[in-house]
Motif scaffolding. Structure first.
Motif, PDB file in Angstrom:
ATOM      1  N   GLY A 146       5.244  -7.918  -6.814  1.00 19.69           N
ATOM      2  CA  GLY A 146       5.093  -9.304  -7.230  1.00 19.69           C
ATOM      3  C   GLY A 146       6.438  -9.979  -7.410  1.00 19.69           C
ATOM      4  O   GLY A 146       7.469  -9.324  -7.590  1.00 19.69           O
ATOM      5  N   VAL A 147       6.404 -11.296  -7.348  1.00 22.02           N
ATOM      6  CA  VAL A 147       7.608 -12.106  -7.501  1.00 22.02           C
ATOM      7  C   VAL A 147       7.305 -13.251  -8.452  1.00 22.02           C
ATOM      8  O   VAL A 147       6.224 -13.853  -8.384  1.00 22.02           O
ATOM      9  N   GLU A 148       8.227 -13.542  -9.331  1.00 20.63           N
ATOM     10  CA  GLU A 148       8.112 -14.701 -10.218  1.00 20.63           C
ATOM     11  C   GLU A 148       9.344 -15.571 -10.000  1.00 20.63           C
ATOM     12  O   GLU A 148      10.467 -15.098 -10.089  1.00 20.63           O
ATOM     13  N   VAL A 149       9.124 -16.833  -9.700  1.00 23.39           N
ATOM     14  CA  VAL A 149      10.218 -17.775  -9.472  1.00 23.39           C
ATOM     15  C   VAL A 149      10.179 -18.811 -10.586  1.00 23.39           C
ATOM     16  O   VAL A 149       9.196 -19.549 -10.727  1.00 23.39           O
ATOM     17  N   ARG A 150      11.240 -18.859 -11.383  1.00 27.20           N
ATOM     18  CA  ARG A 150      11.332 -19.828 -12.472  1.00 27.20           C
ATOM     19  C   ARG A 150      11.682 -21.194 -11.903  1.00 27.20           C
ATOM     20  O   ARG A 150      12.664 -21.354 -11.190  1.00 27.20           O
ATOM     21  N   MET A 151      10.869 -22.201 -12.221  1.00 30.02           N
ATOM     22  CA  MET A 151      11.122 -23.571 -11.771  1.00 30.02           C
ATOM     23  C   MET A 151      11.941 -24.326 -12.823  1.00 30.02           C
ATOM     24  O   MET A 151      12.894 -25.005 -12.500  1.00 30.02           O
ATOM     25  N   LEU A 206       6.390 -20.063 -10.805  1.00 28.49           N
ATOM     26  CA  LEU A 206       5.399 -19.746  -9.775  1.00 28.49           C
ATOM     27  C   LEU A 206       5.354 -18.232  -9.617  1.00 28.49           C
ATOM     28  O   LEU A 206       6.391 -17.564  -9.649  1.00 28.49           O
ATOM     29  N   LEU A 207       4.146 -17.696  -9.440  1.00 25.78           N
ATOM     30  CA  LEU A 207       3.960 -16.252  -9.325  1.00 25.78           C
ATOM     31  C   LEU A 207       3.281 -15.931  -8.000  1.00 25.78           C
ATOM     32  O   LEU A 207       2.364 -16.645  -7.577  1.00 25.78           O
ATOM     33  N   LEU A 208       3.697 -14.844  -7.364  1.00 24.12           N
ATOM     34  CA  LEU A 208       3.081 -14.378  -6.123  1.00 24.12           C
ATOM     35  C   LEU A 208       2.973 -12.862  -6.209  1.00 24.12           C
ATOM     36  O   LEU A 208       3.944 -12.176  -6.537  1.00 24.12           O
ATOM     37  N   ASP A 209       1.786 -12.345  -5.922  1.00 22.11           N
ATOM     38  CA  ASP A 209       1.511 -10.920  -6.042  1.00 22.11           C
ATOM     39  C   ASP A 209       0.762 -10.463  -4.796  1.00 22.11           C
ATOM     40  O   ASP A 209      -0.207 -11.106  -4.374  1.00 22.11           O
ATOM     41  N   GLY A 210       1.208  -9.369  -4.191  1.00 19.48           N
ATOM     42  CA  GLY A 210       0.518  -8.793  -3.039  1.00 19.48           C
ATOM     43  C   GLY A 210       0.190  -7.334  -3.310  1.00 19.48           C
ATOM     44  O   GLY A 210       1.000  -6.607  -3.889  1.00 19.48           O
ATOM     45  N   ARG A 211      -1.029  -6.928  -2.931  1.00 20.44           N
ATOM     46  CA  ARG A 211      -1.448  -5.529  -3.115  1.00 20.44           C
ATOM     47  C   ARG A 211      -2.152  -5.038  -1.860  1.00 20.44           C
ATOM     48  O   ARG A 211      -2.861  -5.782  -1.192  1.00 20.44           O
ATOM     49  N   PHE A 212      -1.963  -3.776  -1.581  1.00 12.05           N
ATOM     50  CA  PHE A 212      -2.593  -3.102  -0.447  1.00 12.05           C
ATOM     51  C   PHE A 212      -3.422  -1.957  -1.009  1.00 12.05           C
ATOM     52  O   PHE A 212      -2.911  -1.145  -1.778  1.00 12.05           O
ATOM     53  N   ALA A 270     -12.706   1.546   2.755  1.00 11.91           N
ATOM     54  CA  ALA A 270     -12.195   0.204   3.050  1.00 11.91           C
ATOM     55  C   ALA A 270     -10.687   0.166   2.930  1.00 11.91           C
ATOM     56  O   ALA A 270     -10.073   0.988   2.270  1.00 11.91           O
ATOM     57  N   VAL A 271     -10.136  -0.808   3.604  1.00 12.55           N
ATOM     58  CA  VAL A 271      -8.729  -1.155   3.508  1.00 12.55           C
ATOM     59  C   VAL A 271      -8.691  -2.634   3.158  1.00 12.55           C
ATOM     60  O   VAL A 271      -9.398  -3.432   3.753  1.00 12.55           O
ATOM     61  N   ALA A 272      -7.893  -2.993   2.163  1.00  9.40           N
ATOM     62  CA  ALA A 272      -7.840  -4.393   1.741  1.00  9.40           C
ATOM     63  C   ALA A 272      -6.403  -4.805   1.445  1.00  9.40           C
ATOM     64  O   ALA A 272      -5.609  -4.007   0.964  1.00  9.40           O
ATOM     65  N   PHE A 273      -6.095  -6.046   1.751  1.00  7.45           N
ATOM     66  CA  PHE A 273      -4.830  -6.646   1.360  1.00  7.45           C
ATOM     67  C   PHE A 273      -5.160  -7.843   0.488  1.00  7.45           C
ATOM     68  O   PHE A 273      -5.873  -8.751   0.918  1.00  7.45           O
ATOM     69  N   LEU A 274      -4.705  -7.815  -0.743  1.00 12.12           N
ATOM     70  CA  LEU A 274      -4.998  -8.883  -1.692  1.00 12.12           C
ATOM     71  C   LEU A 274      -3.731  -9.676  -1.972  1.00 12.12           C
ATOM     72  O   LEU A 274      -2.675  -9.095  -2.215  1.00 12.12           O
TER      73      LEU A 274
END
Length: 82
Positions: free
Chosen positions: A32-37, A43-49, A68-72
């Motif tokens: 995940g990434v958090e960008v301070r404005m 703003l937050l962005l999170d990716g999971r496999f 199953a295989v999932a990308f969230l």
């Protein structure tokens, strides 16, 4: 490893076993990434496999499941009201 609980279904003639309680392989990787404005917002962005195996059938081929295989991907906004 993860444990899936047993599943029963109601066919109209009462409950019937569908999947057995079973241990399944499970893998989840993420970042995940958090960008301070400003001092109060971000703003937050999170990716999971995820990968997981199929459940164990309790009724033969009629209750055959698949893994199953999932990308969230999730995004968010953080606001500190203090």
């Amino acid at each position: 490893m993860t444990r899936l609980d047993a599943v029963t279904v109601d066919t109209g003639n009462g409950p019937s076993p569908y999947w057995k309680r079973t241990l399944r392989d499970y893998l989840e990787l993420g970042a995940g990434v958090e960008v301070r404005m400003t001092d109060r917002t971000a703003l937050l962005l999170d990716g999971r496999f995820q990968i997981f195996g199929k459940p164990g059938s309790d009724r033969g081929y009629t209750a055959e499941g698949t893994g199953a295989v999932a990308f969230l991907l999730s995004a968010g906004f953080d606001c500190n009201l203090r």
